[in-house]
Design a protein around this motif. Structure first.
Motif, mmCIF file in Angstrom:
data_model
loop_
_atom_site.group_PDB
_atom_site.id
_atom_site.type_symbol
_atom_site.label_atom_id
_atom_site.label_comp_id
_atom_site.label_asym_id
_atom_site.label_seq_id
_atom_site.Cartn_x
_atom_site.Cartn_y
_atom_site.Cartn_z
ATOM 1 N N LYS A 45 -4.119 -4.525 -4.639
ATOM 2 C CA LYS A 45 -3.062 -5.527 -4.632
ATOM 3 C C LYS A 45 -2.572 -5.675 -3.204
ATOM 4 O O LYS A 45 -2.011 -4.741 -2.637
ATOM 5 C CB LYS A 45 -1.930 -5.101 -5.556
ATOM 6 C CG LYS A 45 -2.363 -5.075 -7.017
ATOM 7 C CD LYS A 45 -1.218 -4.741 -7.935
ATOM 8 C CE LYS A 45 -1.663 -4.866 -9.393
ATOM 9 N NZ LYS A 45 -0.601 -4.450 -10.325
ATOM 10 N N MET A 53 0.591 -4.698 -1.384
ATOM 11 C CA MET A 53 1.687 -5.157 -2.238
ATOM 12 C C MET A 53 2.050 -4.126 -3.295
ATOM 13 O O MET A 53 2.778 -4.423 -4.226
ATOM 14 C CB MET A 53 1.291 -6.462 -2.936
ATOM 15 C CG MET A 53 0.983 -7.608 -1.989
ATOM 16 S SD MET A 53 2.427 -8.116 -1.037
ATOM 17 C CE MET A 53 3.330 -8.976 -2.323
ATOM 18 N N PHE A 74 0.392 2.215 -4.700
ATOM 19 C CA PHE A 74 -0.870 2.883 -5.029
ATOM 20 C C PHE A 74 -2.018 2.299 -4.207
ATOM 21 O O PHE A 74 -2.855 3.027 -3.689
ATOM 22 C CB PHE A 74 -1.177 2.741 -6.527
ATOM 23 C CG PHE A 74 -0.180 3.423 -7.409
ATOM 24 C CD1 PHE A 74 -0.322 4.774 -7.714
ATOM 25 C CD2 PHE A 74 0.901 2.734 -7.929
ATOM 26 C CE1 PHE A 74 0.608 5.409 -8.526
ATOM 27 C CE2 PHE A 74 1.833 3.360 -8.743
ATOM 28 C CZ PHE A 74 1.693 4.699 -9.042
ATOM 29 N N THR A 124 -6.562 -0.157 -14.482
ATOM 30 C CA THR A 124 -5.532 -0.310 -13.448
ATOM 31 C C THR A 124 -6.120 -0.589 -12.065
ATOM 32 O O THR A 124 -7.330 -0.460 -11.839
ATOM 33 C CB THR A 124 -4.683 0.980 -13.353
ATOM 34 O OG1 THR A 124 -5.560 2.081 -13.087
ATOM 35 C CG2 THR A 124 -3.933 1.235 -14.641
ATOM 36 N N ASP A 181 -5.070 8.090 -7.548
ATOM 37 C CA ASP A 181 -4.932 9.551 -7.694
ATOM 38 C C ASP A 181 -6.224 10.279 -7.355
ATOM 39 O O ASP A 181 -6.220 11.268 -6.635
ATOM 40 C CB ASP A 181 -4.557 9.913 -9.136
ATOM 41 C CG ASP A 181 -3.180 9.386 -9.510
ATOM 42 O OD1 ASP A 181 -2.260 9.548 -8.707
ATOM 43 O OD2 ASP A 181 -3.057 8.817 -10.606
#
Lengths: 93, 107
Positions: B21, B28, B31, B69, B84
């Motif tokens: 993103k 943005m 993560f 995601t 992660d």
């Protein structure tokens, strides 16, 4: 309302993994107003220790958690940070 | 080109690619930001796709990858994970090895 969400996540993960340890932290308040939080979904951190992760790669472990959360992921959860360990991995650090 | 085909081409033609993103310069999402920083720190030269500017990819990549995601990081055509896992690999020193192994030999 946020508490409910955490409880729903907890229930799904507890059902799926019978975890040795399960911690869920709601970080939603830290992200209120930012671009990605517009949809209203929450930000959560999950720390899950379970025997089910034995012999699984990190990718597989995350997929197992996503699968267990199912529909919760679509609307309720905007972002999820995951730490998934076996009992052996936590004791060795 | 059909979107699944476009995605396949992107991951196959770029040894290291992140679907994120925003951009590495203007992320943005925290993560996406952390994952792209880990790639940089690991010494990777990597391609990126800003999924906020490509609705087709944004909607279809989760199906392509069976991964719900963003960000998503691919090395050598394979999904290695999201933020992660990328950070974990970086902290263990494995991400550095993985990206070094992708650098094509200079002729």
């Amino acid at each position: 309302m946020t508490g409910d969400r955490v409880e729903r996540i907890r229930a799904r993960l507890a059902d799926a993994f019978t975890p040795v340890s399960l911690e869920i932290i709601d970080d939603s308040h830290k992200h209120a107003g930012h671009e990605g939080a517009k949809s209203g979904g929450g930000h959560f951190r999950v720390m899950l220790v379970a025997n089910a992760f034995e012999g699984k790669s990190p990718l597989q472990r995350h997929r197992m958690i996503y699968a267990a959360l199912g529909k919760e992921l679509e609307g309720e959860i905007h972002a999820l940070s995951i730490k998934a360990y076996t009992p052996g991995e936590t004791s060795t650090g | 080109m059909e979107v699944m085909e476009r995605i396949r081409t992107l991951v196959n033609e770029n040894p290291v690619i992140i679907f994120m993103k925003g951009t590495p310069q203007f992320p943005m999402c925290g993560f996406s930001s952390r994952a792209s920083q880990a790639l940089k720190a690991a010494g990777a030269s990597f391609a990126y796709v800003n999924v906020l500017e490509d609705a087709d990819i944004y909607e279809n990549l989760p199906k392509f990858a069976d991964w719900p995601t963003y960000p998503q990081i691919y090395i050598n055509g394979e999904l290695i994970g999201g933020c992660d896992i990328t950070l974990e690999l970086y902290q263990k020193g494995e991400l550095q090895k993985m990206v070094q192994a992708t650098v094509p030999a200079k002729s």
